[in-house]
Design an enzyme around this catalytic site. Structure first.
Site, PDB file in Angstrom:
ATOM      1  N   GLY A 163       0.787  -1.222   0.000  1.00 26.16           N
ATOM      2  CA  GLY A 163       0.000   0.000   0.000  1.00 26.16           C
ATOM      3  C   GLY A 163       0.818   1.271   0.000  1.00 26.16           C
ATOM      4  O   GLY A 163       1.978   1.304  -0.422  1.00 26.16           O
ATOM      5  N   CYS A 164       0.207   2.338   0.509  1.00 24.42           N
ATOM      6  CA  CYS A 164       0.788   3.672   0.389  1.00 24.42           C
ATOM      7  C   CYS A 164       2.079   3.857   1.179  1.00 24.42           C
ATOM      8  O   CYS A 164       2.855   4.766   0.888  1.00 24.42           O
ATOM      9  CB  CYS A 164      -0.234   4.721   0.840  1.00 24.42           C
ATOM     10  SG  CYS A 164      -1.709   4.802  -0.192  1.00 24.42           S
ATOM     11  N   ASN A 165       2.317   3.030   2.184  1.00 24.89           N
ATOM     12  CA  ASN A 165       3.546   3.155   2.963  1.00 24.89           C
ATOM     13  C   ASN A 165       4.733   2.473   2.287  1.00 24.89           C
ATOM     14  O   ASN A 165       5.885   2.624   2.709  1.00 24.89           O
ATOM     15  CB  ASN A 165       3.375   2.554   4.361  1.00 24.89           C
ATOM     16  CG  ASN A 165       2.837   1.140   4.332  1.00 24.89           C
ATOM     17  OD1 ASN A 165       1.628   0.970   4.308  1.00 24.89           O
ATOM     18  ND2 ASN A 165       3.692   0.132   4.320  1.00 24.89           N
TER      19      ASN A 165
END
Length: 381
Positions: A163-165
């Site tokens: 995901g975004c991390n």
């Protein structure tokens, strides 16, 4: 003589530990960021244009889009049919879209990154590709090597589904590789075709997601060596330390999973997640700065994931920052939306273009995403 030289090289590398348990890079060969590049898909939409394209008239849903602090996003939406209706794309078509877009944007971002680093494709020794907007086997790194004719002996890695991390997860992994291979060029490439994860319907669940994400790719080049001259550039910082924090009790608050009603994958974001993430920002930053002698006030540059207006506001409040501190994060959200794992790279590029960094300046990079997870890195120019 040749044997002696080989032994010296082996001893040097054997004496170079990569990462310690506390996340600090305990090595004379600390990786430096030596290049950056970004790219996006071709078509730009305002929030109102997206709503009109899908004929969304519900005032509540339109309000989510209009109040998102996003002006424009790069998106590749389905073409309208003869009646002007944009029909939902089946999952198979979306996977095809992800494959083509991820490669196309990835090529542009990688070439821009290498150009800024003063390097060529032939200089690349490790390629790490990050994506969460589609699944590919063989992975994106193999497709990129074939597309660009990169040396078949280039080592590679793929980080999928974090995901975004995930951009900072990749930076952590590739920093270790770079420290163990001084003088060799590595690139972290985050390429997210968020249009390939777009599900437009009348529900508020999809409205929150659809108002936020955009297409984008970002690349960062790393190199380590016995001194700054190994990087060939002075504009990029050295990576000093990394720190992570996962919130297991919020593991389901952000997810991309199968929606049985829509018969396709779909994003879900819990409305409370900005506040949960914000509340943990202080914890992970304190861990990052622990044992360094640094305080938050010593950090001159903050580059935070453009996760959304509420996420940014929560981080500002909990870390005692100003909107000026996160001006690039805010600007990237405004102009691109949330481009997932590559968002912080867009902010980093803007900071360099601003030409305000000075030798000795400290910076903190921060990303957040499913898990729920926060990732951080401490850097110094």
């Amino acid at each position: 003589m040749g044997v002696d030289l080989q032994m010296t090289i082996i001893m040097d590398r054997a004496e170079t530990p990569v990462l310690t348990g506390d996340g600090a890079l305990k090595t004379p060969y600390r990786p430096r960021i030596v290049g950056v590049g970004t790219a996006a898909s071709d078509t730009i939409y305002t929030q109102t244009e997206v709503l009109d394209a899908f004929g969304i008239t519900d005032p509540k849903i339109r309000s989510v889009f209009v109040n998102s602090a996003i002006d424009t996003r790069h998106l590749t939406l389905p073409d309208p049919d003869a009646d002007g209706v944009r029909n939902p794309e089946p999952q198979g078509d979306l996977l095809d879209k992800h494959k083509s877009m991820a490669v196309r944007m990835g090529v542009d971002a990688l070439n821009a990154c290498l150009k800024r680093a003063g390097a060529e494709l032939s200089d690349l020794r490790h390629l790490c590709c990050v994506s969460s907007t589609g699944f590919l086997t063989p992975g994106l790194s193999a497709l990129m090597i074939r597309e660009l004719g990169i040396d078949r002996h280039c080592s590679r890695s793929d980080i999928v589904g974090m995901g975004c991390n995930a951009g900072l997860n990749a930076l952590n992994v590739v920093s270790g590789w770079s420290a163990a291979h001084p003088g060799e060029l590595a690139v972290v490439l985050c390429t997210e075709a968020c249009s390939a994860a777009y599900a437009m319907d009348s529900s508020m669940r999809t409205a929150v997601v659809n108002s936020l994400f955009g297409d984008g790719a970002g690349a960062i080049a790393l190199m380590s060596g016995p001194g700054d001259e190994a990087s060939g550039t002075s504009e990029g910082p050295t990576i000093l330390k990394l720190a992570s924090c996962i919130i297991p009790e919020a593991v389901d608050a952000m997810r991309y999973d199968w929606d049985r009603e829509l018969d396709r994958f779909s994003f879900y974001l819990d409305p409370q997640i900005p506040y949960v993430v914000g509340a943990h920002a202080e914890i992970v930053v304190d861990r990052l700065l622990g044992d360094t002698g640094l305080r938050r006030s010593d950090i001159r540059h903050w580059l935070v994931h453009s996760g959304g207006k509420k996420v940014i506001d929560a981080v500002i409040v909990n870390l005692g920052l100003t909107r000026y501190d996160l001006r690039h994060t805010v600007g990237v959200l405004r102009d691109y939306g949330n481009v997932s794992s590559g968002s912080f790279i867009f902010s980093y590029e803007r900071l360099l273009d601003e030409q305000v960094t000075r030798p000795g300046d400290y910076g903190v990079l921060m990303t957040m995403g499913p898990g729920s997870t926060l990732e951080t890195a401490l850097v110094q120019w």
